[in-house]
Write a protein that holds these residues in place. Structure first.
Motif, PDB file in Angstrom:
ATOM      1  N   ARG A 197       7.804  -6.945  -6.023  1.00 32.04           N
ATOM      2  CA  ARG A 197       7.673  -7.982  -5.003  1.00 32.04           C
ATOM      3  C   ARG A 197       9.043  -8.392  -4.473  1.00 32.04           C
ATOM      4  O   ARG A 197       9.229  -8.556  -3.283  1.00 32.04           O
ATOM      5  N   ARG A 229       0.832  -1.212   0.000  1.00 27.41           N
ATOM      6  CA  ARG A 229       0.000   0.000   0.000  1.00 27.41           C
ATOM      7  C   ARG A 229       0.869   1.266   0.000  1.00 27.41           C
ATOM      8  O   ARG A 229       0.588   2.227  -0.729  1.00 27.41           O
ATOM      9  N   ARG A 238     -10.373  -7.271  -6.620  1.00 28.25           N
ATOM     10  CA  ARG A 238      -9.056  -7.446  -6.005  1.00 28.25           C
ATOM     11  C   ARG A 238      -8.719  -8.935  -5.848  1.00 28.25           C
ATOM     12  O   ARG A 238      -7.593  -9.354  -6.105  1.00 28.25           O
ATOM     13  N   ASP A 287      -5.451 -10.597  -7.426  1.00 28.65           N
ATOM     14  CA  ASP A 287      -4.466 -11.197  -6.514  1.00 28.65           C
ATOM     15  C   ASP A 287      -4.277 -12.694  -6.748  1.00 28.65           C
ATOM     16  O   ASP A 287      -3.185 -13.220  -6.546  1.00 28.65           O
TER      17      ASP A 287
HETATM   18  O1  C5P Z   1      -3.781  -6.961   3.173  1.00 33.19           O
HETATM   19  P1  C5P Z   1      -4.177  -5.752   2.354  1.00 33.19           P
HETATM   20  O2  C5P Z   1      -5.610  -5.773   1.923  1.00 33.19           O
HETATM   21  O3  C5P Z   1      -3.802  -4.475   3.015  1.00 33.19           O
HETATM   22  O4  C5P Z   1      -3.278  -5.876   1.053  1.00 33.19           O
HETATM   23  C1  C5P Z   1      -3.413  -4.951   0.009  1.00 33.19           C
HETATM   24  C2  C5P Z   1      -2.942  -5.562  -1.297  1.00 33.19           C
HETATM   25  O5  C5P Z   1      -1.534  -5.751  -1.251  1.00 33.19           O
HETATM   26  C3  C5P Z   1      -3.522  -6.919  -1.662  1.00 33.19           C
HETATM   27  O6  C5P Z   1      -4.770  -6.805  -2.318  1.00 33.19           O
HETATM   28  C4  C5P Z   1      -2.447  -7.476  -2.585  1.00 33.19           C
HETATM   29  O7  C5P Z   1      -2.587  -6.956  -3.892  1.00 33.19           O
HETATM   30  C5  C5P Z   1      -1.172  -6.885  -2.007  1.00 33.19           C
HETATM   31  N1  C5P Z   1      -0.431  -7.806  -1.150  1.00 33.19           N
HETATM   32  C6  C5P Z   1       0.397  -8.721  -1.750  1.00 33.19           C
HETATM   33  N2  C5P Z   1       1.195  -9.524  -1.001  1.00 33.19           N
HETATM   34  C7  C5P Z   1       1.170  -9.450   0.340  1.00 33.19           C
HETATM   35  C8  C5P Z   1       0.300  -8.541   0.993  1.00 33.19           C
HETATM   36  C9  C5P Z   1      -0.502  -7.742   0.207  1.00 33.19           C
HETATM   37  O8  C5P Z   1       0.434  -8.793  -2.986  1.00 33.19           O
HETATM   38  N3  C5P Z   1       1.993 -10.230   1.045  1.00 33.19           N
END
Ligand code: C5P
Length: 212
Positions: free
Chosen positions: A101, A36, A169, A173
């Protein structure tokens, strides 16, 4: 001890992992907040979240950290700003870039190492990629309509809008090529749809203390 807590949003992941960390006396790391904060940096720079090269160089330059439960972007407290709608809409695009990432996973591992090496870490790829050898892996899930109604209540938003945003989302994801959201193969799956928060916390703690 590393406890990984993965799963989609609206499953109680953050509330549960914070409470578990507190009860076990471990630090808690919210890795979603890193993605974020990276998204906020991209939006503030006026750049497109889809542009992998530009996004990667912004993230390379950005100092993203979790300090005493607050999220810092270049030293600034962005804890509230990263929960607003523009970030919600673009975070999946930013987190889909493999280089982004790689950078953030490295920082998440470093954060745990510099906080004593033990933690409750929540996210989407924690048990599968960030800490694949963690002894305790939890995957929280809940029915889509339950997740949407929890989110709508939390944010005082219209149920249909929240449900649509969650669907979008989830799709992004789970379908991205780099570290998609999935159930790590040795994780314990907990469906929180009909469970009270306290019961989920107690269950995770009992799994953690007896080594899952
Ligand atoms: O957990 P939260 O809703 O705050 O995560 C926001 C976004 O961050 C997720 O929708 C995802 O796209 C990404 N995310 C991710 N890998 C993680 C944590 C979050 O890709 N370990």
């Amino acid at each position: 001890m590393i406890v990984t807590v993965d799963g989609p949003s609206g499953t109680g992941k953050s509330t549960v992992s914070r409470a578990v960390a507190q009860q076990l006396g471990l630090p808690h790391l919210d890795t979603g907040a890193f993605y974020r904060a990276a998204t906020l940096a991209v939006l503030e720079a006026g750049e497109s979240p889809e542009d992998a090269n530009t996004v990667t160089s912004i993230v390379e330059e950005a100092d993203i950290d979790q300090v005493d439960g607050t999220i810092r972007l270049n030293g600034r407290d962005v804890t509230d700003a990263i929960r607003q709608d523009p970030v919600n809409r673009h975070v999946s695009a930013v987190s889909s870039h493999p280089e982004v990432r790689r950078l953030l996973v490295e920082r998440q591992r470093r954060w745990v190492a510099t906080h004593g090496g033990s933690a409750v870490v929540e996210g989407r790829d924690i048990g599968s990629v960030v800490f694949p050898t963690a002894p305790i892996k939890i995957y929280l899930d809940a029915r889509p309509e339950i997740r949407a109604s929890r989110r709508a209540a939390e944010r005082d938003m219209h149920l249909d809008d929240v449900a649509e945003a969650l669907r979008r989302r989830d799709h992004l994801d789970t379908s991205r090529a780099a570290s998609p959201l999935l159930v790590p193969k040795d994780a314990v799956v907990v469906d929180t749809s009909e469970m009270k928060f306290r019961d989920v916390v107690d269950l995770v703690i009992s799994l953690a203390t007896r080594g899952a």
